[in-house]
Design an enzyme around this catalytic site. Structure first.
Site, PDB file in Angstrom:
ATOM      1  N   TYR A 136       3.112   9.806  27.071  1.00 33.60           N
ATOM      2  CA  TYR A 136       2.382   8.683  27.678  1.00 33.60           C
ATOM      3  C   TYR A 136       3.336   7.522  27.896  1.00 33.60           C
ATOM      4  O   TYR A 136       4.146   7.186  27.019  1.00 33.60           O
ATOM      5  CB  TYR A 136       1.235   8.236  26.764  1.00 33.60           C
ATOM      6  CG  TYR A 136       0.486   7.042  27.313  1.00 33.60           C
ATOM      7  CD1 TYR A 136      -0.619   7.217  28.141  1.00 33.60           C
ATOM      8  CD2 TYR A 136       0.909   5.746  27.026  1.00 33.60           C
ATOM      9  CE1 TYR A 136      -1.278   6.124  28.681  1.00 33.60           C
ATOM     10  CE2 TYR A 136       0.247   4.652  27.557  1.00 33.60           C
ATOM     11  CZ  TYR A 136      -0.850   4.845  28.383  1.00 33.60           C
ATOM     12  OH  TYR A 136      -1.490   3.765  28.914  1.00 33.60           O
ATOM     13  N   GLU A 142       0.837   2.897  34.848  1.00 34.66           N
ATOM     14  CA  GLU A 142       0.539   3.863  33.786  1.00 34.66           C
ATOM     15  C   GLU A 142       0.832   5.264  34.276  1.00 34.66           C
ATOM     16  O   GLU A 142       0.357   5.674  35.343  1.00 34.66           O
ATOM     17  CB  GLU A 142      -0.936   3.762  33.368  1.00 34.66           C
ATOM     18  CG  GLU A 142      -1.267   4.654  32.189  1.00 34.66           C
ATOM     19  CD  GLU A 142      -2.768   4.704  31.871  1.00 34.66           C
ATOM     20  OE1 GLU A 142      -3.555   5.037  32.791  1.00 34.66           O
ATOM     21  OE2 GLU A 142      -3.139   4.415  30.733  1.00 34.66           O
TER      22      GLU A 142
END
Ligand code: GDP
Ligand code: MN
Length: 423
Positions: free
Chosen positions: A145, A233
């Site tokens: 992530y 993101e």
């Protein structure tokens, strides 16, 4: 100014920081994954080879021309919301992201194009899929992530990295709080080698080259800064079997205040994916933010609008929106504002709170009366007018014959609006 107001107005609803970012889409430009991937490619970030298509004819050509030698492809629904992989289409088809053999690409895309995808971020109404993004299927050996966002605490960009990825950051934060690494970046100095190295340590790639990974992180930061992002993101940031970091997903948001210097990026705005109330408000140049309560608010001045929302909450209600009609709104803008409030099915009462200074009460009153002629008014309207031309304003409302609930002050108005909304 508009962007600032939007940030302030949503503060009470959006949790600051990275964990709950769903509300951000309402206040910033959000672009599709395929557009984000193209932008990242321009900055030298590794992305899968891909092409977006909007019809099955286009899809056939694209497969022939762009993916002549692939056996499998990833078919990804393009909606401005996350959680697509686990989403469900209203036609019953499961999953907004599929990895399929090449001969199944067309039938998979046929179940997505023109259909409504519901994910945990779209709300129950879902979002329409007008394009699917076809990507080469990479053999991913690890999913991590990565995000950069603007952080209140450090008042600057913050990079968040986690060696586990693929699932939502909310779930990661709950399951692996100790694996989440946060690296604040000094916006004046820019990203240093040490900063980037800390991020890479947090990602802990298994096979990707450390030096290359550090370079990728720096490029991601440069994109974030140069393009005025508010959020970047990548989930998952993946490693492939040929030892590379690849951005396998892309969620990019941009600061509305920077629209003037990011014209190419802002031209990507896709109104079909936005809150229709906000699209209408932007057209009328109103400071409007859609929220999910039941009391529609029309107020002049951002501070008074905030106070009105707070007092509604204090009396047990929830605002359906933030709306500042501004200091010199025209009657036409007031009409538009009123139309937006009345077209919102969740709205059970409308509260008009005007403290006339530069804004004149009679302009507001005429706007309300004209709007009421154009739309059927199905909910009670509470009006509190004070200040410049207040007598004229009250007379216009009275002579219109509209049924209005009048209030003396802000507290009284909020109480009456909450009561009216529950009747
Ligand atoms: P999201 O659910 O909206 O976040 O959509 P993603 O773009 O993240 O896709 C969902 C999942 O599909 C990812 O978490 C990956 O596990 C998987 N995925 C996406 N692209 C690829 C790929 O090229 N290869 C493989 N093996 N999996 C992929
Ligand atoms: Mn993802």
């Amino acid at each position: 100014m508009r962007g600032l107001l939007k940030k302030v107005a949503s503060r009470s609803l959006a949790v600051a920081g990275g964990a709950k970012s769903q509300h951000q889409q309402l206040r910033r430009l959000n672009i599709h994954e395929y557009q984000g991937a193209e932008l990242m490619g321009k900055y030298g970030i590794n992305v899968p080879r891909g092409a977006a298509v909007s019809s099955l004819e286009q899809l056939k050509d694209t497969i022939k021309n762009v993916f002549p030698s692939e056996n499998e492809l990833v078919v990804k629904s393009q909606v401005l919301a996350g959680g697509r992989g686990l989403g469900t289409f209203k036609n019953g088809f499961q999953g907004g992201v599929h990895i399929v053999s090449k001969d199944k690409v067309e039938e998979t895309a046929a179940k997505m194009l023109g259909q409504i995808l519901v994910t945990k971020q779209t709300g129950p109404q879902g979002k329409i899929v007008s394009k699917v993004y076809l990507c080469e299927k990479l053999s991913l050996v690890n999913e991590m992530y990565f995000a950069i966002l603007l952080d209140r605490n450090t008042a600057g960009p913050l990079i968040i990295a986690c060696k586990k990825g693929g699932t939502s950051i909310e779930d990661l934060a709950e399951k692996y709080p100790d694996l989440i690494v946060k690296v604040p970046i000094d916006v004046f100095k820019g990203i240093t080698d040490e900063d980037a190295a800390k991020v890479v340590d947090g990602l802990a790639p298994k096979v990707a080259d450390r030096k290359d990974s550090i370079e990728q992180v720096k490029k991601l930061y440069n994109l974030f800064r140069e393009c005025d992002c508010t959020l970047l993101e990548i989930n998952p940031l993946a490693e492939t079997s040929d030892n590379k970091l690849v951005a396998a997903d892309a969620k990019l948001n941009f600061d509305d205040n920077a629209a003037f210097r990011q014209k190419e990026i802002f031209a990507l705005r896709d109104p079909t994916q936005e809150d229709p109330r906000e699209v209408a408000a932007a057209k009328a140049d109103l400071n409007y933010i859609g929220l999910d309560g039941e009391i529609g608010c029309m107020v002049n001045g951002a501070g008074l609008a905030m106070a009105t929302m707070d007092i509604i909450k204090l009396h047990g209600g929830t605002p359906a929106n933030f709306l500042d009609v501004g200091g010199n709104a025209s009657e036409g803008q007031v009409v538009e504002a009123f139309k937006i409030l009345t077209s919102d099915e969740k709205v059970k009462a409308i509260l008009v709170n005007i403290f006339g200074g530069i804004m004149k009460c009679d302009v507001i009153a005429s706007g309300i009366v004209n709007a009421a002629k154009q739309v059927a008014l199905k909910v009670p309207v509470v009006v509190r007018l004070e200040g410049t031309n207040v007598d004229q304003g009250k007379r216009i409302l009275k002579e219109s014959g509209m049924t209005l609930i009048t209030a003396e002050d802000l507290d009284d108005a909020a109480e009456k609006a909450v009561k009216a909304s529950t009747n």
